[in-house]
Design a protein around this motif. Sequence first.
Motif, mmCIF file in Angstrom:
data_model
loop_
_atom_site.group_PDB
_atom_site.id
_atom_site.type_symbol
_atom_site.label_atom_id
_atom_site.label_comp_id
_atom_site.label_asym_id
_atom_site.label_seq_id
_atom_site.Cartn_x
_atom_site.Cartn_y
_atom_site.Cartn_z
ATOM 1 N N UNK A 220 6.549 -9.253 64.699
ATOM 2 C CA UNK A 220 5.911 -7.951 64.405
ATOM 3 C C UNK A 220 5.038 -8.042 63.153
ATOM 4 N N UNK A 221 5.160 -9.152 62.417
ATOM 5 C CA UNK A 221 4.250 -9.385 61.293
ATOM 6 C C UNK A 221 2.812 -9.528 61.771
ATOM 7 N N UNK A 222 2.647 -10.167 62.932
ATOM 8 C CA UNK A 222 1.270 -10.430 63.398
ATOM 9 C C UNK A 222 1.015 -9.942 64.817
ATOM 10 N N UNK A 223 2.086 -9.579 65.550
ATOM 11 C CA UNK A 223 1.901 -8.998 66.892
ATOM 12 C C UNK A 223 2.430 -7.559 66.925
ATOM 13 N N UNK A 224 2.473 -6.938 65.746
ATOM 14 C CA UNK A 224 2.994 -5.571 65.670
ATOM 15 C C UNK A 224 2.152 -4.606 66.495
ATOM 16 N N UNK A 225 0.844 -4.757 66.376
ATOM 17 C CA UNK A 225 -0.057 -3.839 67.075
ATOM 18 C C UNK A 225 0.144 -3.949 68.596
ATOM 19 N N UNK A 226 0.182 -5.186 69.080
ATOM 20 C CA UNK A 226 0.394 -5.417 70.522
ATOM 21 C C UNK A 226 1.739 -4.841 70.958
ATOM 22 N N UNK A 227 2.752 -5.104 70.151
ATOM 23 C CA UNK A 227 4.094 -4.641 70.533
ATOM 24 C C UNK A 227 4.164 -3.121 70.470
ATOM 25 N N UNK A 228 3.465 -2.536 69.517
ATOM 26 C CA UNK A 228 3.424 -1.063 69.460
ATOM 27 C C UNK A 228 2.770 -0.491 70.725
ATOM 28 N N UNK A 233 3.459 2.494 75.829
ATOM 29 C CA UNK A 233 3.479 2.532 77.300
ATOM 30 C C UNK A 233 4.901 2.853 77.779
ATOM 31 N N UNK A 234 5.891 2.268 77.123
ATOM 32 C CA UNK A 234 7.282 2.518 77.516
ATOM 33 C C UNK A 234 7.634 3.993 77.327
ATOM 34 N N UNK A 235 7.222 4.546 76.179
ATOM 35 C CA UNK A 235 7.488 5.978 75.897
ATOM 36 C C UNK A 235 6.892 6.875 76.974
ATOM 37 N N UNK A 236 5.693 6.476 77.446
ATOM 38 C CA UNK A 236 5.016 7.280 78.479
ATOM 39 C C UNK A 236 5.546 6.976 79.876
ATOM 40 N N UNK A 237 6.553 6.117 79.944
ATOM 41 C CA UNK A 237 7.142 5.675 81.224
ATOM 42 C C UNK A 237 6.143 4.939 82.105
ATOM 43 N N UNK A 238 5.152 4.328 81.455
ATOM 44 C CA UNK A 238 4.196 3.505 82.188
ATOM 45 C C UNK A 238 4.732 2.067 82.138
ATOM 46 N N UNK A 239 5.700 1.807 83.022
ATOM 47 C CA UNK A 239 6.429 0.541 82.934
ATOM 48 C C UNK A 239 5.585 -0.663 83.354
ATOM 49 N N UNK A 240 4.594 -0.436 84.202
ATOM 50 C CA UNK A 240 3.743 -1.565 84.611
ATOM 51 C C UNK A 240 2.948 -2.061 83.403
ATOM 52 N N UNK A 241 2.369 -1.106 82.669
ATOM 53 C CA UNK A 241 1.601 -1.501 81.476
ATOM 54 C C UNK A 241 2.527 -2.136 80.436
ATOM 55 N N UNK A 242 3.695 -1.531 80.242
ATOM 56 C CA UNK A 242 4.648 -2.079 79.250
ATOM 57 C C UNK A 242 5.008 -3.516 79.618
ATOM 58 N N UNK A 243 5.244 -3.749 80.884
ATOM 59 C CA UNK A 243 5.621 -5.097 81.330
ATOM 60 C C UNK A 243 4.461 -6.078 81.136
ATOM 61 N N UNK A 244 3.243 -5.602 81.379
ATOM 62 C CA UNK A 244 2.093 -6.486 81.144
ATOM 63 C C UNK A 244 2.025 -6.911 79.683
#
Length: 312
Positions: A220-228, A233-244
């Motif tokens: 999360x030091x350098x991939x924090x933005x991506x992980x956020x 996507x997870x919060x919005x229940x968009x699981x396909x995007x979250x999985x991508x």
Amino acid sequence: MALPKKKLQGLVAATLTPMTENGEINFSVIGRYVDYLVKDQGVKNIFVNGTTGEGLSLSVSERRQVAAEWVAQGKNKLDQVVIHVGALSLKESQELARHAAEIGADGIAVIAPFFFKSQNKDALISFLKEVAAAAPALPFYYYHIPALTGVKIRAEELLDGIQDKIPTFQGLKFTDTDLLDFGQCVDQNHQRQFALLFGVDEQLLSALIMGASGAVGSTYNYLGKKTNQMLEAFEKKDFTTALNYQFCIQRFINYVIKLGFGVSQTKAIMTLVSGIPMGPPRLPLQKATQEFTANAEAKLKSLDFLGPKKGT
Ligand SMILES: CC(=O)N[C@@H]([C@@H](O)[C@H](O)[C@H](O)CO)[C@@H](O)CC(=O)C(=O)O
């Protein structure tokens, strides 16, 4: 007893301890590091002096200074600063816990002692309780990392009834791939009173589905933005995007794990991505090779993980 301002949730960066080429702590870049996490990575919680921070390779005096610098630099910028105060010596751990309280940290975490190991849950809780009691106003987190400590007491077992023994207990940092154990921690936590923070970055999505309230990790030091973006996507229940997003993050982590990945390599990657010099690790760890850094850079580029380069 002071409770946390807010339950610890979302991403928590396990900070590196920047060092100079001759192995001293490079305090001068910590302010820039805070700004980078907040502005470039969108990460506002940090976990200091843990595994990634080489906490157990630093002297007590260095650990105090590092903790104090992060708290000072993070003031009015970061949400929460949790200090890892675990040590083999109970006295040292208590000293660090008292110090964390004095400097205004938001919480403390403790790893299981790993030379003389607790043989059962009660022995481990007795140790943790003594440390927690040294900072009675600070939220206390147990740092479960059995692969490194060799202490195999299951987290779900430890959690059962722990607040009766440690009133400041606020949660777990769970660095293990045993999702049965993690799931049973979540299951016990039905009132959601504890923060259950997952520590295996490449498997975070699975832990979110199980009910993780947040995550502490090195990437999360350098991939924090991506992980956020994955968390959104997870919060919005968009699981396909979250999985991508998770697969994309996995492609990078899987690649570097195959090359040999640990704190030294994380320092090299963070230097490359942020432009802030992290320096070498402290012995017994050895600096990442140039070949590793070149390969990691090529992979980051191919995954489009490298933003515009910052000046050093
Ligand atoms: C064993 C280890 O270092 N695990 C990392 C992960 O973030 C790990 O680097 C990541 O999942 C890649 O495997 C964290 O859980 C460690 C951590 O949070 C810490 O520095 O205390």
